[in-house]
Design a protein around this motif. Structure first.
Motif, PDB file in Angstrom:
ATOM      1  N   GLY A 162      33.461  72.734  20.410  1.00 17.80           N
ATOM      2  CA  GLY A 162      33.981  71.814  21.788  1.00 17.80           C
ATOM      3  C   GLY A 162      32.861  71.406  23.071  1.00 17.80           C
ATOM      4  N   TRP A 163      32.451  70.672  23.991  1.00 15.19           N
ATOM      5  CA  TRP A 163      31.365  70.575  24.213  1.00 15.19           C
ATOM      6  C   TRP A 163      30.780  71.308  24.874  1.00 15.19           C
ATOM      7  CZ3 TRP A 163      31.142  65.289  23.721  1.00 15.19           C
ATOM      8  CH2 TRP A 163      32.333  64.549  23.281  1.00 15.19           C
ATOM      9  N   THR A 164      29.881  71.981  24.698  1.00 12.07           N
ATOM     10  CA  THR A 164      29.278  73.309  24.395  1.00 12.07           C
ATOM     11  C   THR A 164      27.952  72.374  24.943  1.00 12.07           C
ATOM     12  OG1 THR A 164      29.415  74.183  22.343  1.00 12.07           O
ATOM     13  CG2 THR A 164      30.716  74.282  24.464  1.00 12.07           C
ATOM     14  N   ASP A 165      26.583  73.599  25.118  1.00  5.85           N
ATOM     15  CA  ASP A 165      25.653  73.302  24.671  1.00  5.85           C
ATOM     16  C   ASP A 165      24.460  73.505  23.193  1.00  5.85           C
ATOM     17  OD1 ASP A 165      24.632  72.891  26.650  1.00  5.85           O
ATOM     18  OD2 ASP A 165      23.945  74.390  27.459  1.00  5.85           O
ATOM     19  N   ALA A 166      25.900  74.376  22.384  1.00  2.00           N
ATOM     20  CA  ALA A 166      25.597  74.279  20.836  1.00  2.00           C
ATOM     21  C   ALA A 166      26.159  72.600  20.301  1.00  2.00           C
ATOM     22  CB  ALA A 166      26.796  75.462  20.254  1.00  2.00           C
ATOM     23  N   THR A 167      27.372  72.031  20.732  1.00  2.00           N
ATOM     24  CA  THR A 167      27.631  70.762  20.373  1.00  2.00           C
ATOM     25  C   THR A 167      26.464  69.632  20.225  1.00  2.00           C
ATOM     26  OG1 THR A 167      29.956  70.578  19.982  1.00  2.00           O
ATOM     27  CG2 THR A 167      28.884  68.887  20.983  1.00  2.00           C
ATOM     28  N   PHE A 168      25.851  69.968  22.083  1.00  3.49           N
ATOM     29  CA  PHE A 168      24.370  69.199  22.083  1.00  3.49           C
ATOM     30  C   PHE A 168      23.434  69.587  21.635  1.00  3.49           C
ATOM     31  CE2 PHE A 168      20.596  68.792  24.377  1.00  3.49           C
ATOM     32  CZ  PHE A 168      20.846  67.573  24.807  1.00  3.49           C
ATOM     33  N   ASP A 169      22.485  71.036  21.040  1.00  8.84           N
ATOM     34  CA  ASP A 169      21.780  70.998  20.738  1.00  8.84           C
ATOM     35  C   ASP A 169      22.374  70.605  19.107  1.00  8.84           C
ATOM     36  OD1 ASP A 169      20.563  72.012  22.658  1.00  8.84           O
ATOM     37  OD2 ASP A 169      21.642  74.319  21.445  1.00  8.84           O
ATOM     38  N   ALA A 170      23.549  70.580  18.199  1.00 15.26           N
ATOM     39  CA  ALA A 170      23.872  70.467  17.009  1.00 15.26           C
ATOM     40  C   ALA A 170      23.562  68.830  17.164  1.00 15.26           C
ATOM     41  CB  ALA A 170      24.971  70.831  16.827  1.00 15.26           C
ATOM     42  N   ALA A 171      23.828  68.037  18.170  1.00 11.45           N
ATOM     43  CA  ALA A 171      24.146  66.555  18.217  1.00 11.45           C
ATOM     44  C   ALA A 171      22.736  65.899  18.368  1.00 11.45           C
ATOM     45  CB  ALA A 171      24.656  66.024  19.538  1.00 11.45           C
ATOM     46  N   VAL A 172      21.863  66.220  18.711  1.00 13.77           N
ATOM     47  CA  VAL A 172      20.477  66.336  18.964  1.00 13.77           C
ATOM     48  C   VAL A 172      19.631  66.503  17.741  1.00 13.77           C
ATOM     49  CG1 VAL A 172      17.597  66.910  19.920  1.00 13.77           C
ATOM     50  CG2 VAL A 172      20.329  66.799  21.594  1.00 13.77           C
ATOM     51  N   GLN A 173      19.827  67.012  17.322  1.00 11.34           N
ATOM     52  CA  GLN A 173      19.367  67.479  15.651  1.00 11.34           C
ATOM     53  C   GLN A 173      19.928  66.788  14.471  1.00 11.34           C
ATOM     54  OE1 GLN A 173      19.702  71.637  14.204  1.00 11.34           O
ATOM     55  NE2 GLN A 173      18.930  71.098  12.665  1.00 11.34           N
ATOM     56  N   ASP A 174      20.767  65.947  14.548  1.00  9.87           N
ATOM     57  CA  ASP A 174      21.778  65.321  13.620  1.00  9.87           C
ATOM     58  C   ASP A 174      21.499  64.129  13.741  1.00  9.87           C
ATOM     59  OD1 ASP A 174      23.247  66.752  12.615  1.00  9.87           O
ATOM     60  OD2 ASP A 174      25.294  67.146  13.849  1.00  9.87           O
ATOM     61  N   ALA A 175      20.873  63.854  15.312  1.00 13.94           N
ATOM     62  CA  ALA A 175      20.893  62.263  15.776  1.00 13.94           C
ATOM     63  C   ALA A 175      18.989  62.071  15.443  1.00 13.94           C
ATOM     64  CB  ALA A 175      20.723  61.782  17.098  1.00 13.94           C
ATOM     65  N   GLY A 176      18.548  63.083  15.279  1.00 19.79           N
ATOM     66  CA  GLY A 176      17.137  62.856  14.953  1.00 19.79           C
ATOM     67  C   GLY A 176      16.351  62.857  16.595  1.00 19.79           C
ATOM     68  N   LEU A 177      16.618  63.305  17.169  1.00 28.88           N
ATOM     69  CA  LEU A 177      16.117  62.220  18.920  1.00 28.88           C
ATOM     70  C   LEU A 177      15.515  64.649  19.443  1.00 28.88           C
ATOM     71  CD1 LEU A 177      19.018  60.994  20.500  1.00 28.88           C
ATOM     72  CD2 LEU A 177      17.407  59.743  19.530  1.00 28.88           C
ATOM     73  N   ASP A 178      13.713  63.325  19.637  1.00 25.81           N
ATOM     74  CA  ASP A 178      12.605  64.863  20.935  1.00 25.81           C
ATOM     75  C   ASP A 178      14.557  65.435  22.000  1.00 25.81           C
ATOM     76  OD1 ASP A 178      10.436  65.621  21.893  1.00 25.81           O
ATOM     77  OD2 ASP A 178      11.520  65.308  23.361  1.00 25.81           O
ATOM     78  N   ALA A 179      14.224  67.106  21.445  1.00 22.95           N
ATOM     79  CA  ALA A 179      15.135  67.506  22.784  1.00 22.95           C
ATOM     80  C   ALA A 179      14.611  67.270  24.214  1.00 22.95           C
ATOM     81  CB  ALA A 179      14.449  68.855  22.179  1.00 22.95           C
ATOM     82  N   ASN A 180      13.299  66.809  24.433  1.00 23.32           N
ATOM     83  CA  ASN A 180      13.202  66.762  25.345  1.00 23.32           C
ATOM     84  C   ASN A 180      14.243  65.501  25.985  1.00 23.32           C
ATOM     85  OD1 ASN A 180      12.154  69.278  26.164  1.00 23.32           O
ATOM     86  ND2 ASN A 180       9.966  68.356  24.823  1.00 23.32           N
ATOM     87  N   LEU A 181      13.821  64.431  25.403  1.00 20.17           N
ATOM     88  CA  LEU A 181      14.376  63.061  25.264  1.00 20.17           C
ATOM     89  C   LEU A 181      15.936  63.434  26.206  1.00 20.17           C
ATOM     90  CD1 LEU A 181      14.117  60.173  26.359  1.00 20.17           C
ATOM     91  CD2 LEU A 181      14.332  59.786  23.312  1.00 20.17           C
ATOM     92  N   ALA A 182      16.335  63.901  25.295  1.00 15.91           N
ATOM     93  CA  ALA A 182      17.706  64.293  24.791  1.00 15.91           C
ATOM     94  C   ALA A 182      18.473  64.863  26.104  1.00 15.91           C
ATOM     95  CB  ALA A 182      18.685  64.351  24.036  1.00 15.91           C
ATOM     96  N   ARG A 183      17.430  66.099  26.327  1.00 17.17           N
ATOM     97  CA  ARG A 183      17.814  66.922  27.970  1.00 17.17           C
ATOM     98  C   ARG A 183      17.637  66.344  29.142  1.00 17.17           C
ATOM     99  NH1 ARG A 183      21.424  70.999  28.357  1.00 17.17           N
ATOM    100  NH2 ARG A 183      20.288  71.456  26.561  1.00 17.17           N
ATOM    101  N   ALA A 184      16.795  64.892  29.278  1.00 20.30           N
ATOM    102  CA  ALA A 184      16.611  64.527  30.068  1.00 20.30           C
ATOM    103  C   ALA A 184      17.923  63.061  30.136  1.00 20.30           C
ATOM    104  CB  ALA A 184      15.377  63.469  29.923  1.00 20.30           C
ATOM    105  N   ILE A 185      18.182  62.804  29.560  1.00 20.20           N
ATOM    106  CA  ILE A 185      19.441  61.954  29.803  1.00 20.20           C
ATOM    107  C   ILE A 185      20.945  62.604  29.942  1.00 20.20           C
ATOM    108  CG2 ILE A 185      21.175  60.645  28.936  1.00 20.20           C
ATOM    109  CD1 ILE A 185      18.545  59.663  26.732  1.00 20.20           C
TER     110      ILE A 185
END
Length: 226
Positions: free
Chosen positions: A22-45
């Motif tokens: 679903g649209w959960t934090d688990a999905t968000f964390d996996a998306a950040v990892q798969d996209a190779g983005l900085d976690a802090n930057l992704a959370r800021a967005i």
């Protein structure tokens, strides 16, 4: 990359996981990892993680709908058919029905219901604006409120529709719009009825005093920046 590019990258990466988590934090964390983005930057967005990704996914669908609507020849269509086409295009741009289903489930929760209602209102506002709505009074609200109800019910029907090319959904949509048109016809007849005019004078005067928001910041639930 720009804000919008990073957000789109996150949404694309999230879609692989939404069907399972679903649209959960688990999905968000996996998306950040798969996209190779900085976690802090992704959370800021996306400060609320999966919720903000779901809203970004919805907003992207709105923009795709506008692009198709602007490319369509609307000249031979009645106005009610232009509305129907806009709603149909909004659903046809969705290439992941499960992502919409999961979003519907998310925004049915009390904590996120306002976000879901605001997203639907925004979709309907875009449709009316694109079709040239110039109302500046109570009609501005009633048009968007009525279309929000039509759009919401059509989405729910569409989610369960397995007919070829969603034929049953488009018939359902036409029936809902016909219902609205019949109601508007009854309102028009009531205004013309000399027996009812004295009773409608007060409500109509009050309605005439209502004005559309000056900007989106004036909408209920919005945060003013000044």
């Amino acid at each position: 990359m720009s804000y919008h590019e990073i957000r789109d990258q996150l949404v694309n990466a999230a879609l692989v996981h939404v069907a399972f988590d679903g649209w959960t934090d688990a999905t968000f964390d996996a998306a950040v990892q798969d996209a190779g983005l900085d976690a802090n930057l992704a959370r800021a967005i996306c400060p609320r993680g999966g919720v903000d990704l779901a809203l970004a996914f919805h907003a992207r669908g709105d923009q795709l709908m506008l692009e198709r609507l602007r490319a369509a020849d609307l000249s031979p269509l009645r106005f009610r058919d232009r509305i129907a086409l806009a709603v149909r295009l909004r659903l046809e741009v969705v290439d992941d029905k499960e992502a919409v289903r999961r979003g519907t489930t998310l925004f049915a929760l009390p904590g996120y219901a306002a976000d879901g209602a605001r997203a639907i209102w925004g979709t309907c506002d875009l449709i009316w604006n694109e079709l040239g709505d110039g109302s500046d009074d109570l009609n501005w609200y009633t048009k968007r409120g009525t279309l929000s109800a039509v759009y919401s019910s059509t989405v729910l029907f569409w989610l369960g529709d397995d007919s070829p090319d969603h034929h049953a959904t488009w018939e359902f949509l036409d029936r809902r719009i016909d219902n609205v048109m019949q109601f508007e016809k009854l309102k028009s007849q009531a205004r013309k009825n000399p027996l009812l005019k004295p009773f409608l004078a007060g409500p109509e005067w009050l309605a005439s005093q209502i004005r559309r928001p000056r900007s989106h910041d004036d909408l209920p639930g919005s945060v003013r920046s000044d």
